[in-house]
Scaffold this motif. Structure first.
Motif, mmCIF file in Angstrom:
data_model
loop_
_atom_site.group_PDB
_atom_site.id
_atom_site.type_symbol
_atom_site.label_atom_id
_atom_site.label_comp_id
_atom_site.label_asym_id
_atom_site.label_seq_id
_atom_site.Cartn_x
_atom_site.Cartn_y
_atom_site.Cartn_z
ATOM 1 N N TYR A 26 0.907 -1.269 -0.077
ATOM 2 C CA TYR A 26 0.077 -0.085 0.144
ATOM 3 C C TYR A 26 0.691 1.427 0.130
ATOM 4 C CZ TYR A 26 -2.957 3.707 1.714
ATOM 5 O OH TYR A 26 -3.472 5.070 1.915
ATOM 6 N N ARG A 27 2.032 1.413 0.937
ATOM 7 C CA ARG A 27 2.712 2.538 1.001
ATOM 8 C C ARG A 27 3.428 2.539 -0.242
ATOM 9 N NH1 ARG A 27 1.247 5.585 4.533
ATOM 10 N NH2 ARG A 27 0.767 4.736 6.345
ATOM 11 N N THR A 28 4.071 1.615 -1.145
ATOM 12 C CA THR A 28 4.583 1.655 -2.350
ATOM 13 C C THR A 28 3.648 2.356 -3.403
ATOM 14 O OG1 THR A 28 6.137 -0.108 -1.755
ATOM 15 C CG2 THR A 28 5.989 0.445 -3.989
ATOM 16 N N LEU A 29 2.488 1.645 -3.391
ATOM 17 C CA LEU A 29 1.686 2.359 -4.540
ATOM 18 C C LEU A 29 1.298 3.590 -4.361
ATOM 19 C CD1 LEU A 29 -0.589 -0.813 -4.981
ATOM 20 C CD2 LEU A 29 0.819 0.033 -6.534
ATOM 21 N N THR A 31 3.168 5.836 -2.720
ATOM 22 C CA THR A 31 4.119 6.629 -3.162
ATOM 23 C C THR A 31 4.301 6.708 -4.583
ATOM 24 O OG1 THR A 31 5.469 6.147 -1.189
ATOM 25 C CG2 THR A 31 6.905 6.923 -2.808
ATOM 26 N N LEU A 32 4.202 5.967 -5.338
ATOM 27 C CA LEU A 32 4.174 5.789 -6.802
ATOM 28 C C LEU A 32 3.195 6.540 -7.428
ATOM 29 C CD1 LEU A 32 5.568 4.659 -9.511
ATOM 30 C CD2 LEU A 32 4.324 2.624 -9.176
ATOM 31 N N SER A 33 2.144 6.534 -6.842
ATOM 32 C CA SER A 33 0.885 7.273 -7.332
ATOM 33 C C SER A 33 1.341 8.905 -7.032
ATOM 34 C CB SER A 33 -0.386 7.227 -6.651
ATOM 35 O OG SER A 33 -0.660 5.625 -6.813
ATOM 36 N N ALA A 34 1.835 9.190 -5.912
ATOM 37 C CA ALA A 34 2.080 10.532 -5.489
ATOM 38 C C ALA A 34 3.089 11.136 -6.574
ATOM 39 C CB ALA A 34 2.569 10.859 -4.261
ATOM 40 N N MET A 35 4.154 10.273 -6.975
ATOM 41 C CA MET A 35 5.261 10.777 -7.972
ATOM 42 C C MET A 35 4.765 10.868 -9.135
ATOM 43 S SD MET A 35 8.391 8.394 -6.362
ATOM 44 C CE MET A 35 9.366 8.630 -7.668
ATOM 45 N N THR A 36 4.020 9.945 -9.629
ATOM 46 C CA THR A 36 3.284 10.018 -10.889
ATOM 47 C C THR A 36 2.506 11.275 -11.024
ATOM 48 O OG1 THR A 36 3.203 7.865 -11.237
ATOM 49 C CG2 THR A 36 1.798 8.870 -12.592
ATOM 50 N N GLU A 37 1.478 11.713 -10.170
ATOM 51 C CA GLU A 37 0.736 12.813 -10.176
ATOM 52 C C GLU A 37 1.633 14.224 -10.175
ATOM 53 O OE1 GLU A 37 -2.578 13.500 -7.727
ATOM 54 O OE2 GLU A 37 -3.064 11.334 -7.794
#
Length: 73
Positions: A26-29, A31-37
């Motif tokens: 969950y934390r990895t996803l 973080t990845l979502s935040a970076m992508t946005e």
């Protein structure tokens, strides 16, 4: 009786490890979502570029998996 309690403890430990993995995932996803946005908000990455890259990586992974499953000559 000891094997039963040992088995229950092993099961409990496995469930706890799974819960930890789910939290890490969950934390990895997140973080990845935040970076992508952020990359898209800053105009560094477009949704189309992201989709093309995802498709490309997915295709490469499929080829690797199929190649690994083929029997060696």
């Amino acid at each position: 009786m000891k094997s039963r309690s040992s088995s229950a403890l092993d099961h409990l430990n496995l469930v706890a490890k799974l819960a930890d993995l789910k939290e890490d995932h969950y934390r990895t996803l997140l973080t990845l979502s935040a970076m992508t946005e952020l990359l898209m908000d800053k105009g560094i990455l477009t949704p189309d570029e992201l989709e093309r890259k995802i498709a490309s990586l997915d295709s490469e992974l499929d080829e690797l998996i199929v190649g690994a499953l083929r029997p060696m000559p």
